[in-house]
Design a protein around this motif. Structure first.
Motif, PDB file in Angstrom:
ATOM      1  N   TRP A 262     -58.069  50.158  69.917  1.00  0.00           N
ATOM      2  CA  TRP A 262     -58.094  51.613  69.864  1.00  0.00           C
ATOM      3  C   TRP A 262     -59.419  52.097  70.431  1.00  0.00           C
ATOM      4  O   TRP A 262     -60.388  51.361  70.501  1.00  0.00           O
ATOM      5  N   THR A 263     -59.430  53.348  70.828  1.00  0.00           N
ATOM      6  CA  THR A 263     -60.678  53.914  71.333  1.00  0.00           C
ATOM      7  C   THR A 263     -61.465  54.544  70.196  1.00  0.00           C
ATOM      8  O   THR A 263     -60.891  55.071  69.246  1.00  0.00           O
ATOM      9  N   ALA A 264     -62.782  54.486  70.301  1.00  0.00           N
ATOM     10  CA  ALA A 264     -63.673  55.214  69.396  1.00  0.00           C
ATOM     11  C   ALA A 264     -64.462  56.188  70.259  1.00  0.00           C
ATOM     12  O   ALA A 264     -65.390  55.799  70.960  1.00  0.00           O
ATOM     13  N   THR A 265     -64.054  57.440  70.222  1.00  0.00           N
ATOM     14  CA  THR A 265     -64.633  58.464  71.094  1.00  0.00           C
ATOM     15  C   THR A 265     -65.080  59.644  70.242  1.00  0.00           C
ATOM     16  O   THR A 265     -64.292  60.154  69.449  1.00  0.00           O
ATOM     17  N   PRO A 266     -66.317  60.106  70.399  1.00  0.00           N
ATOM     18  CA  PRO A 266     -66.767  61.269  69.628  1.00  0.00           C
ATOM     19  C   PRO A 266     -66.320  62.575  70.296  1.00  0.00           C
ATOM     20  O   PRO A 266     -65.679  62.560  71.353  1.00  0.00           O
ATOM     21  N   ILE A 267     -66.673  63.694  69.679  1.00  0.00           N
ATOM     22  CA  ILE A 267     -66.520  64.997  70.324  1.00  0.00           C
ATOM     23  C   ILE A 267     -67.860  65.447  70.887  1.00  0.00           C
ATOM     24  O   ILE A 267     -67.984  65.752  72.073  1.00  0.00           O
ATOM     25  N   PHE A 268     -68.890  65.477  70.047  1.00  0.00           N
ATOM     26  CA  PHE A 268     -70.170  66.075  70.418  1.00  0.00           C
ATOM     27  C   PHE A 268     -71.239  65.064  70.841  1.00  0.00           C
ATOM     28  O   PHE A 268     -72.209  65.434  71.487  1.00  0.00           O
ATOM     29  N   TRP A 269     -71.054  63.810  70.483  1.00  0.00           N
ATOM     30  CA  TRP A 269     -72.170  62.866  70.560  1.00  0.00           C
ATOM     31  C   TRP A 269     -72.164  62.038  71.839  1.00  0.00           C
ATOM     32  O   TRP A 269     -71.280  62.151  72.664  1.00  0.00           O
ATOM     33  N   TYR A 270     -73.184  61.168  71.962  1.00  0.00           N
ATOM     34  CA  TYR A 270     -73.448  60.391  73.168  1.00  0.00           C
ATOM     35  C   TYR A 270     -73.678  61.359  74.334  1.00  0.00           C
ATOM     36  O   TYR A 270     -73.060  61.272  75.390  1.00  0.00           O
ATOM     37  N   LEU A 289     -63.071  64.718  75.468  1.00  0.00           N
ATOM     38  CA  LEU A 289     -61.717  65.251  75.269  1.00  0.00           C
ATOM     39  C   LEU A 289     -60.732  64.614  76.252  1.00  0.00           C
ATOM     40  O   LEU A 289     -59.596  64.287  75.879  1.00  0.00           O
ATOM     41  N   GLU A 290     -61.157  64.460  77.487  1.00  0.00           N
ATOM     42  CA  GLU A 290     -60.275  63.845  78.497  1.00  0.00           C
ATOM     43  C   GLU A 290     -59.942  62.400  78.123  1.00  0.00           C
ATOM     44  O   GLU A 290     -58.807  61.944  78.332  1.00  0.00           O
ATOM     45  N   ASN A 291     -60.906  61.694  77.572  1.00  0.00           N
ATOM     46  CA  ASN A 291     -60.651  60.302  77.193  1.00  0.00           C
ATOM     47  C   ASN A 291     -59.690  60.213  76.015  1.00  0.00           C
ATOM     48  O   ASN A 291     -58.822  59.331  75.969  1.00  0.00           O
ATOM     49  N   ILE A 292     -59.854  61.113  75.056  1.00  0.00           N
ATOM     50  CA  ILE A 292     -58.921  61.147  73.924  1.00  0.00           C
ATOM     51  C   ILE A 292     -57.511  61.432  74.430  1.00  0.00           C
ATOM     52  O   ILE A 292     -56.536  60.782  74.014  1.00  0.00           O
ATOM     53  N   MET A 293     -57.385  62.389  75.348  1.00  0.00           N
ATOM     54  CA  MET A 293     -56.077  62.735  75.886  1.00  0.00           C
ATOM     55  C   MET A 293     -55.479  61.563  76.677  1.00  0.00           C
ATOM     56  O   MET A 293     -54.263  61.320  76.623  1.00  0.00           O
ATOM     57  N   TRP A 294     -56.320  60.842  77.412  1.00  0.00           N
ATOM     58  CA  TRP A 294     -55.839  59.682  78.183  1.00  0.00           C
ATOM     59  C   TRP A 294     -55.170  58.674  77.244  1.00  0.00           C
ATOM     60  O   TRP A 294     -54.106  58.128  77.561  1.00  0.00           O
ATOM     61  N   HIS A 295     -55.797  58.416  76.117  1.00  0.00           N
ATOM     62  CA  HIS A 295     -55.210  57.484  75.146  1.00  0.00           C
ATOM     63  C   HIS A 295     -53.967  58.066  74.478  1.00  0.00           C
ATOM     64  O   HIS A 295     -52.992  57.346  74.229  1.00  0.00           O
TER      65      HIS A 295
END
Length: 566
Positions: A262-270, A289-295
């Motif tokens: 699974w992906t671990a992607t923040p919203i505000f960080w990094y 956001l684009e990465n979350i949508m890709w998954h």
């Protein structure tokens, strides 16, 4: 299988001069719960007495205990086995509990179906009763992704660990050891910082030092070798951080070569908010956001590892709760089907165990209404990053205690933070010890649950945080609609503005080069709460009144009269 037989009768006895009854009595409690009839002859039973009762009762299973001197025990057990064969009573299952040294002597006799040495978990004992090998974990294509692994291990949680040394070759060897231990289900691979930021920018990557913060992954071949090293033991799933730029490019190679669970992607960080990336906040949010949508479009699980980042920087607890809702809401709006809610306990340092549990319960309850047939929420718990002592013995105790509290929320995934993290990067043996500690706590609590959540003070704080978080969220909603229109939630401009305007803020973001960190917090009675400049408590409605005073088009009185009270 043992329990499929019509004769579910177990006969137990302590052999010869042995008087240690605890092991058999505990085993019998487990067997009785599974419908077995048990007969215990007691301590210090002679061979003749046991033989007589076997002939008289005709049990399906005979369970013996001998936890005394191995040399003496070996001769006694040999005599017992001879009597059994002589009287033609061997057509049943025999179990033995003894000391480890005696077990080594007895195994070559090939007589006992299983030999216990003490400390076996209830689930281990159940596996023996069900005639299963409790250590067996064959590679199973049905358990090669997160959901199938959860199903395989249910009702128990699965275990995740974080791993990454500054040498690729050493990391490969250690990953193999972790997998062979069969103790963890998911290994989270930690790349070094250059790999997270410049993997697809080879001209920059080649100039970077290797091993800063993790494994120096430089090529897709490195990823392939990491995956291959885990294809032993219980074939753990692999997971890796999304990275700090070029996230979708990263995700493509991570899925192809690591089968990223699974992906671990923040919203505000990094971003430039925390300095882990040079990406401006707005650009980072857009890419995240684009990465979350890709998954989501590929029906892959998503973890938004965001709320604890606020907590680690001493944001008041209610802001962490509000961000938990915001992240889950964004995930659902982006089409995520399986959402992993990360719940970091012991954060910030100074929160009491009880109030910290209240915070986590608030995070869970505030997102619960979002759950639906098309949006499942899996709870993933972990200890706090800054919680552990650098004294290894103290840290082991902290790991056990944190795991006990984590079990109060019935997690699907437990991220085992290794006891050594405050001292050094974990190697395989550190991870194995940490996993053994955590799993033992889980086994004990699962067999004899402790309800920590009904404490009135914990419930009171949970409800208080939900009330404060809803005021924050209501203010953000009013702000979003008035400035960005009806579909504000998924716009990077809106999400950037709620940080820049202080709706979400944390004291430790304060520095000379930013306008962040204008909020104050303080640990009072084990709670991280918002305070004024002079240290007095500041309720969220009053903090929001201050923020709204900057915006002429927002009606402060209307907001406060319409904001939720519970």
């Amino acid at each position: 299988m043992m329990q499929s037989t019509k004769n579910k009768h177990i006969l137990g006895a302590c052999l010869d001069s042995c008087v240690h009854v605890a092991g058999i009595t505990n085993f019998f409690k487990i067997a009785q719960e599974k419908g077995y009839q048990t007969s215990f002859l007691g301590p210090a039973c002679s061979i003749d007495k046991i033989i007589y009762e076997i002939q008289h009762l005709n049990p399906y299973i005979v369970a013996l205990s001998f936890r005394l001197t191995p040399d003496v025990g070996f001769e006694i057990i040999q005599n017992f086995i001879s009597e059994i064969h002589e009287k033609n009573l061997s057509k049943r299952i025999f179990l033995l509990g003894c000391l480890p040294a005696l077990k080594e002597k007895i195994i070559p006799l090939n007589f006992f179906k299983h030999i216990f040495i003490g400390g076996e978990s209830p689930s281990y004992c159940l596996a023996i009763l069900e005639d299963k090998d409790p250590a067996a974990q064959k590679k199973n294509i049905e358990a090669s992704n997160l959901l199938s692994r959860l199903k395989l291990k249910s009702p128990n949680p699965i275990y995740r660990t974080h791993f990454g040394l500054n040498s690729l070759e050493q990391s490969l060897e250690e990953i193999k050891k972790i997998a062979k231990s069969k103790l963890v289900d998911v290994i989270s691979i930690a790349p070094d910082q250059p790999a997270q930021e410049y993997f697809h920018r080879k001209d920059v990557l080649e100039k970077c030092d290797k091993g800063a913060g993790g494994i120096p992954i430089r090529t897709t071949e490195d990823l392939q070798r990491i995956y291959a090293s885990a294809q032993v033991g219980n074939y753990p799933l692999l997971r890796i951080y999304a990275g700090t730029q070029d996230l979708i490019l990263n995700s493509k190679v991570q899925l192809k070569y690591l089968k990223n669970a699974w992906t671990a992607t923040p919203i505000f960080w990094y971003s430039d908010l925390d300095g882990r990336s040079k990406r401006p906040l707005k650009l980072a949010i857009q890419e995240n956001l684009e990465n979350i949508m890709w998954h989501a479009h590929r029906n892959l699980p998503v973890e938004i590892n965001d709320p604890h980042q606020w907590g680690l920087r001493a944001a008041p607890d209610h802001i962490v709760v509000a961000d938990a809702f915001l992240c889950a809401k964004i995930a659902k709006e982006l089409g995520v089907k399986t959402y992993i809610q990360q719940l970091m306990f012991n954060t910030p340092v100074g929160n009491s165990l009880n109030m910290d549990l209240g915070r986590v319960l608030a995070m869970i309850e505030v997102v619960e209404p979002l759950k639906s047939p098309s949006f499942d929420i899996l709870k993933e718990t972990r200890a706090g990053l800054s919680y552990f002592s650098n004294n290894p013995d103290e840290a082991k105790a902290q790991l056990a205690l944190s795991t006990l509290f984590q079990m109060a929320v019935k997690p699907s995934i437990i991220h085992i933070v290794n006891y050594c993290e405050a001292n050094h990067a974990a190697k395989a043996q550190d991870i194995i010890v940490s996993a053994q500690i955590a799993k033992k706590v889980v086994e004990e609590v699962s067999y004899d649950p402790i309800n920590l959540t009904n404490d009135p003070e914990i419930q009171r704080y949970k409800n208080e945080l939900i009330k404060e978080a809803r005021i924050t969220l209501s203010a953000i909603e009013d702000f979003g609609e008035s400035h960005y229109g009806e579909n504000y939630l998924l716009t990077p401009e809106f999400l950037t503005s709620i940080v820049e305007n202080g709706f979400f803020d944390a004291p430790h973001l304060k520095n000379d080069s930013s306008n962040f960190g204008n909020i104050n917090s303080k640990i009072i009675d084990g709670k991280c709460i918002c305070v004024t400049e002079d240290g007095h408590r500041l309720l969220e409605k009053d903090r929001i009144r201050r923020l709204f005073s900057k915006f002429e088009q927002l009606d402060v009185k209307s907001f406060l009269s319409n904001s939720p009270t519970c």
